[in-house]
Design a protein around this motif. Sequence first.
Motif, mmCIF file in Angstrom:
data_model
loop_
_atom_site.group_PDB
_atom_site.id
_atom_site.type_symbol
_atom_site.label_atom_id
_atom_site.label_comp_id
_atom_site.label_asym_id
_atom_site.label_seq_id
_atom_site.Cartn_x
_atom_site.Cartn_y
_atom_site.Cartn_z
ATOM 1 N N ASP A 234 1.031 12.517 -9.110
ATOM 2 C CA ASP A 234 0.252 13.479 -8.589
ATOM 3 C C ASP A 234 -1.249 13.568 -9.104
ATOM 4 O O ASP A 234 -1.799 14.141 -9.527
ATOM 5 C CB ASP A 234 0.777 15.153 -9.245
ATOM 6 C CG ASP A 234 0.609 16.001 -8.157
ATOM 7 O OD1 ASP A 234 0.022 15.766 -7.029
ATOM 8 O OD2 ASP A 234 1.410 17.194 -8.441
ATOM 9 N N VAL A 235 -1.766 12.068 -8.703
ATOM 10 C CA VAL A 235 -3.060 11.681 -8.646
ATOM 11 C C VAL A 235 -3.425 11.157 -7.529
ATOM 12 O O VAL A 235 -2.778 10.737 -6.759
ATOM 13 C CB VAL A 235 -3.188 10.747 -9.978
ATOM 14 C CG1 VAL A 235 -2.967 11.388 -11.261
ATOM 15 C CG2 VAL A 235 -2.631 9.638 -9.683
ATOM 16 N N SER A 236 -4.878 10.947 -7.515
ATOM 17 C CA SER A 236 -5.272 10.184 -6.207
ATOM 18 C C SER A 236 -5.004 8.664 -6.284
ATOM 19 O O SER A 236 -4.802 8.245 -7.532
ATOM 20 C CB SER A 236 -6.769 10.472 -6.055
ATOM 21 O OG SER A 236 -7.523 9.781 -7.096
ATOM 22 N N VAL A 237 -5.287 8.142 -5.093
ATOM 23 C CA VAL A 237 -4.725 6.657 -5.315
ATOM 24 C C VAL A 237 -6.161 5.960 -5.942
ATOM 25 O O VAL A 237 -5.757 4.887 -6.456
ATOM 26 C CB VAL A 237 -4.532 6.274 -3.884
ATOM 27 C CG1 VAL A 237 -5.851 6.155 -2.874
ATOM 28 C CG2 VAL A 237 -3.811 4.937 -3.526
ATOM 29 N N PHE B 81 0.820 -1.303 -0.087
ATOM 30 C CA PHE B 81 0.047 0.196 -0.045
ATOM 31 C C PHE B 81 0.839 1.481 0.152
ATOM 32 O O PHE B 81 0.498 2.272 -0.593
ATOM 33 C CB PHE B 81 -0.961 -0.064 1.135
ATOM 34 C CG PHE B 81 -2.178 -0.820 1.156
ATOM 35 C CD1 PHE B 81 -2.255 -1.647 -0.083
ATOM 36 C CD2 PHE B 81 -3.093 -0.924 1.950
ATOM 37 C CE1 PHE B 81 -3.269 -2.667 -0.197
ATOM 38 C CE2 PHE B 81 -4.209 -1.936 2.012
ATOM 39 C CZ PHE B 81 -4.408 -2.589 0.895
ATOM 40 N N GLU B 82 1.923 1.063 0.677
ATOM 41 C CA GLU B 82 2.766 2.414 0.811
ATOM 42 C C GLU B 82 3.340 2.751 -0.540
ATOM 43 O O GLU B 82 3.363 4.057 -0.829
ATOM 44 C CB GLU B 82 3.935 2.069 1.687
ATOM 45 C CG GLU B 82 3.738 2.272 3.220
ATOM 46 C CD GLU B 82 3.220 1.039 3.864
ATOM 47 O OE1 GLU B 82 2.821 -0.017 2.997
ATOM 48 O OE2 GLU B 82 3.081 1.042 5.134
ATOM 49 N N SER B 83 3.833 1.944 -1.272
ATOM 50 C CA SER B 83 4.408 1.849 -2.733
ATOM 51 C C SER B 83 3.283 2.390 -3.548
ATOM 52 O O SER B 83 3.637 3.250 -4.409
ATOM 53 C CB SER B 83 4.813 0.395 -3.171
ATOM 54 O OG SER B 83 5.902 -0.131 -2.605
ATOM 55 N N LEU B 84 1.950 1.744 -3.665
ATOM 56 C CA LEU B 84 0.943 2.385 -4.317
ATOM 57 C C LEU B 84 0.662 3.862 -4.137
ATOM 58 O O LEU B 84 0.576 4.554 -4.950
ATOM 59 C CB LEU B 84 -0.314 1.613 -3.677
ATOM 60 C CG LEU B 84 -1.524 1.346 -4.746
ATOM 61 C CD1 LEU B 84 -1.192 0.710 -6.093
ATOM 62 C CD2 LEU B 84 -2.557 0.594 -3.950
ATOM 63 N N ILE B 85 0.628 4.189 -2.806
ATOM 64 C CA ILE B 85 0.389 5.418 -2.373
ATOM 65 C C ILE B 85 1.602 6.495 -3.149
ATOM 66 O O ILE B 85 1.267 7.519 -3.478
ATOM 67 C CB ILE B 85 0.055 5.643 -1.149
ATOM 68 C CG1 ILE B 85 -1.216 5.104 -0.737
ATOM 69 C CG2 ILE B 85 0.290 7.331 -0.548
ATOM 70 C CD1 ILE B 85 -1.447 4.704 0.658
ATOM 71 N N GLU B 86 2.875 5.821 -2.988
ATOM 72 C CA GLU B 86 3.879 6.733 -3.407
ATOM 73 C C GLU B 86 3.975 6.935 -4.940
ATOM 74 O O GLU B 86 4.370 7.968 -5.375
ATOM 75 C CB GLU B 86 5.283 5.846 -2.959
ATOM 76 C CG GLU B 86 6.522 6.677 -2.960
ATOM 77 C CD GLU B 86 7.628 6.028 -2.489
ATOM 78 O OE1 GLU B 86 7.673 5.114 -1.747
ATOM 79 O OE2 GLU B 86 8.734 6.171 -3.274
ATOM 80 N N ILE B 87 3.399 5.841 -5.465
ATOM 81 C CA ILE B 87 3.174 5.993 -7.038
ATOM 82 C C ILE B 87 2.323 7.281 -7.425
ATOM 83 O O ILE B 87 2.316 7.973 -8.274
ATOM 84 C CB ILE B 87 2.852 4.858 -7.628
ATOM 85 C CG1 ILE B 87 4.265 3.707 -7.630
ATOM 86 C CG2 ILE B 87 2.557 4.966 -9.321
ATOM 87 C CD1 ILE B 87 3.741 2.342 -7.922
#
Lengths: 182, 376
Positions: B272-275, B261-267
């Motif tokens: 610069d888009v929402s998760v 999840f951390e990587s997902l959110i980092e991407i």
Amino acid sequence: MNKPKLLLLDADVIVFAHELDLWEKIKNAYEVHVPSTVVEIEVKFFTSKDGGRRIDLQAEVASGQIKRMEATASEIAEAFSNFEPSFLAALHDGEKEAIAILVAQSSPDLVFCTGDVIAIQSAGMLGLSGKCISFEELLEKAGLLKGVGRLRPSLNRVTHETHSQKGKQRRLTGECFKKPLF
Amino acid sequence: MDHKTNEHSIVLGKRIRETREKLKISQGKLADQIGLGSAQIISSIESGNREVKASELSRIARALHTSIDNLLNPELRPEPQFAWREQPEMGFEEHESRFLLRCERYGLVEKWCNIVTAQPIPSVKFSTSSPSFSQVQIQADNVRNTLQLGGRPACSLQKTLQEDFGVKIFYDDLGQNGGSAFSVTSWFGNAVLLNSCQAPWRRNYSLAHELFHLLTANELKECGKEQIEKLANVFASALLLPSEHLTAAVSAKVESGKLSFESLIEIAREFDVSVDALLWRLVNLGRLESGTVKEVLASSTLRAIDKASFPLWERPERLPERYVRLCLLAYRQNKIGLAKLAEFLESSILDLADQVQDTGAELATGEQAEIAVAGC
């Protein structure tokens, strides 16, 4: 004793006069008139952060220190009916009212003082250059110029003359009008 | 009243009534706002029976989010059509009017400064009037390449649209649930309003969504509104998350076939888009199953990590930097005076006088402030 001139002041000139701490002296030297839009909206009330400068034109009207002049919407519409819309849009409401007052000729002795070059040009375009003076000239005629230092360019006589000429030229060429005058 | 005055009063009264009704403001409310006492006075003005004083006219124009020129001018400009994304049920008329006034000012300032937009915004053509999602994605790739937005398009989209294509982008407080954006095309060009309450990544998505509406203004005639909104979302997603770059970013973070999840959110932050937008784009690219995404999005863990990862962000300025720059340029070039500058910058002449003095924005007439450039 009557004061020498009836003076119609624009918002920017009033602000600069306060900046230069000359407002009281100008009021003493001239019978100052201010368009209603400037009194009630544009320079309604102001106290600088350090409390040093304070403007309350409505209080000054109420106490008779200055006079409020008013044009009607019809007079504004009539005065600028032949102006090209994008040029007219550059004029501020207070300037439009001031020039409409001049056009309506309610007081033939009234002289308009503005530091806005578009207003100066507009007066020239309407054949009113003779009723428009620079802030420098205003101070000079009242003996207030000494010690003032270098004025902002838009307030000096040279800039005023340049834009006054530009307005007169446009009156002849028809530039910035919907239809040429001549 | 003489005949001429009466004529002006009738035109003005009619225009005031039209503008007030468009804003859904009652005569009583307008009277209160401008300190005119009673609805009866507004009624008299609107029927042309009462002369309007200059200061009243100025107050009325401000209350109706327009200019005195618009009220006095008998020639009406055609009303532009607003394309809303998530239009609020109430109160949108005021946002539209305020936005329109700002856009008109922007257009005037460009005109005064002789700014000619270098390139028209590229139009998007489809072979069918009801395109498929994949056709829209191909167009998104084309637009990204034409606009030279690179691998992280959200970082440069706004600047590119404003500076290269003259798109006017304003922000307004539309509230947390007050809609997200809308776009409009008129004599002043293309313009977009974004909700300043939203996080930057949501605003980026809204901007890309609105770009689709601007690009397809006269296309998609056979699509319903709902379908067009879906297509705009597909476009925004594909534009901001280029498949090649996104795939590379995801591959770099996958460990043993899984993405934390951390990587997902980092991407998501990187692009610069929402998760949410990121996850649905990965579904679209065949990297995730939609059922999995629904589960993940419902996960409180993901939301908690997402929330914790929010960088501190400030609301954007309500006036775009380019617009402010052009206003100051117009002032320096003697196209407008200080009072007009204050009006256009939504400031007071008194505050502005100090700022202009401090920044030395005023140049003497005839002062040499230019250099010759070869090859132009």
